[in-house]
Write an enzyme that holds these catalytic residues in place. Sequence first.
Site, PDB file in Angstrom:
ATOM      1  CB  CYS A 286       0.379  -0.249  -5.975  1.00  0.00           C
ATOM      2  SG  CYS A 286      -1.456   0.330  -6.150  1.00  0.00           S
TER       3      CYS A 286
ATOM      4  CG  HIS B 222       2.004  -3.962  -2.427  1.00  0.00           C
ATOM      5  ND1 HIS B 222       1.361  -4.816  -2.507  1.00  0.00           N
ATOM      6  CD2 HIS B 222       1.847  -2.921  -3.513  1.00  0.00           C
ATOM      7  CE1 HIS B 222       0.324  -4.615  -3.336  1.00  0.00           C
ATOM      8  NE2 HIS B 222       0.637  -3.503  -3.939  1.00  0.00           N
TER       9      HIS B 222
END
Length: 604
Positions: free
Chosen positions: A55, A218
């Site tokens: 992240c 992601h």
Amino acid sequence: MSTSATRPNILWIVSEDCPPRFGCYGDPHAATPNLDALARRGTLFEHAYSAAPVCAPARFALITGVAPESNAPAHQMRSAGPKPDRLRTYPEILRELGYYCTNNAKTDYNAAIDADAIWHASSPTAHWRDRPDGAPFLAVFNIDGTHESAVFGDHTSAVDPSAVRVPAYLPDTPEIRADLARYYRDIADMDAAVGELLGQLAADGLAGDTIVLHTSDHGGVNPRSKRYCYDEGLHVPLIVAAPERHAHLFPPPGTRIDAAVSTIRIPPTLVDLAGGEVPAYMQGASLARTDFDATRELAFGMRNRMDERYDMIRTVRDARFRYIRNYHPHRPLGQHQGFAWLAAGYRSWETEHLAGRLDDTRSAFWRPKPGVELYDTVADPDQVHNLAGDPAYAEVERRLERALRAHLLAIHDNGFLAEGSPVQGYDASRAEGAYPLARVLEVADRIPLQDPAQLSVFLKALDDVDATVRRWGAIGVLTLGEAGTVGGAAERLGEVVELETDPFVVVPCAEALARYTGESAAVERLARLAEPDRLPPLRIEALNALTALDVADVAAFRDVVAAAADDADEYVRGAGRYLLFSIDGSYRPESVVFQWERMARPKR
């Protein structure tokens, strides 16, 4: 309240840690009616990839449009390094264009960015409904129910665990099946939240004026996904749906784009949609276009430190192939990470590994990596059959290798600098003579070759005037294993350990001596570099090196490891706790290394 036809509202919905396990992406178990409907009236990108598989670095790219490795230490997991003021975030630009900009509510930008300064509102209650009358809006909503921590719990499954497909790289255990199955409920809940936001948009009479984007920061949450540079870690959903008055900006509704694209292109897209001029520092082109070239477009990705473990990987993906260069091939992918091991899947996989029940494919995670990897993702979607070096794919390999090398130079990749280097950062690393990246690459790019004939190059690099070149010479020697200590090489490493002024050069030299010659003084040198008076990045590197040694050789320095295991820094503490368990002979896959109650950093 409506807006001008030439000034679209923008609703950007981000589902955390979320792979595209949706019906519209072909997943038979997904219950995603709202996202499926969004895809039918919009453009779906089949091959969208995050800039990083975790992240904080990924979100630096999402807020700036700049690769995190261009602005060290933004490429390391959790940092707060400086960002030049001229690298403005997209909400700052859109605010100047008259947009009301809100964020609900995650930030985690991995740099010294003040959320309150760049947004009109950044909180769990931030909403487009609070904008001034008539103002166009950009509203970002982050849905955290799909976050990795979702699989740490014991909630019920929406899918029968026996029905899910276990990837070829994972063992087929009940724990792994349960984690895979449970996550579909989290995705379904996220889809319902998307539906609620779209419903609010319609209720406000704004659907005809608003472009909607959905993506993730992601890829997925299961073992060998988040933190790793395969598709499972980098592949994200990306759907863009424009109302009729703005439909000309994108391909026709229902179009599926085969070209590889990166989420780093979203910030310039937002600026473009708002009518602004895309800044030259943004490193991607706007996605507001009607044509994409699947034969030419590429998406780049990376990793460096993830929590308490250092590794360095760079990768590039086209519409079919993924190419990976491993700059730390001496380290296995499966370095223990306390936070990740809160998931039953990782614990189960390691249990099978320690019991010797894994075949070559499923045990590869626990072994040192190949220097270069190449995968045909159509024939091998799990990316387990490495084609690097296969003559049949030599042209593909050369093409992607050249593209990756050019990319590293173009973005001035800071990842080869030691964390904490005085020359890291967007400006500092670009000062004349501060960071000779081309010369660094002349050394570092020989490491993936894993060729003992390169030893002379690595040893010569130890005499370079630049510390980063010397550091990569040292890492190169270490990656050669015993072949790196033959002849007079061990004596040269000993000189470096004794005389080198940069400790980030000393660490790999000392590890090579300790591992491959049994030099006890080198073990002691590593232990001293892990002591509390050292900076955290150096301590973490030294602890990683000690972890790679025979535990019997490290036991004499248990006091140093115990001090690290109780340190205030989360990552020093994690590296120390794992090593302390190992020294004491009490480590088990279920050993608790990450301590929630002592977490001093934002949620991952």
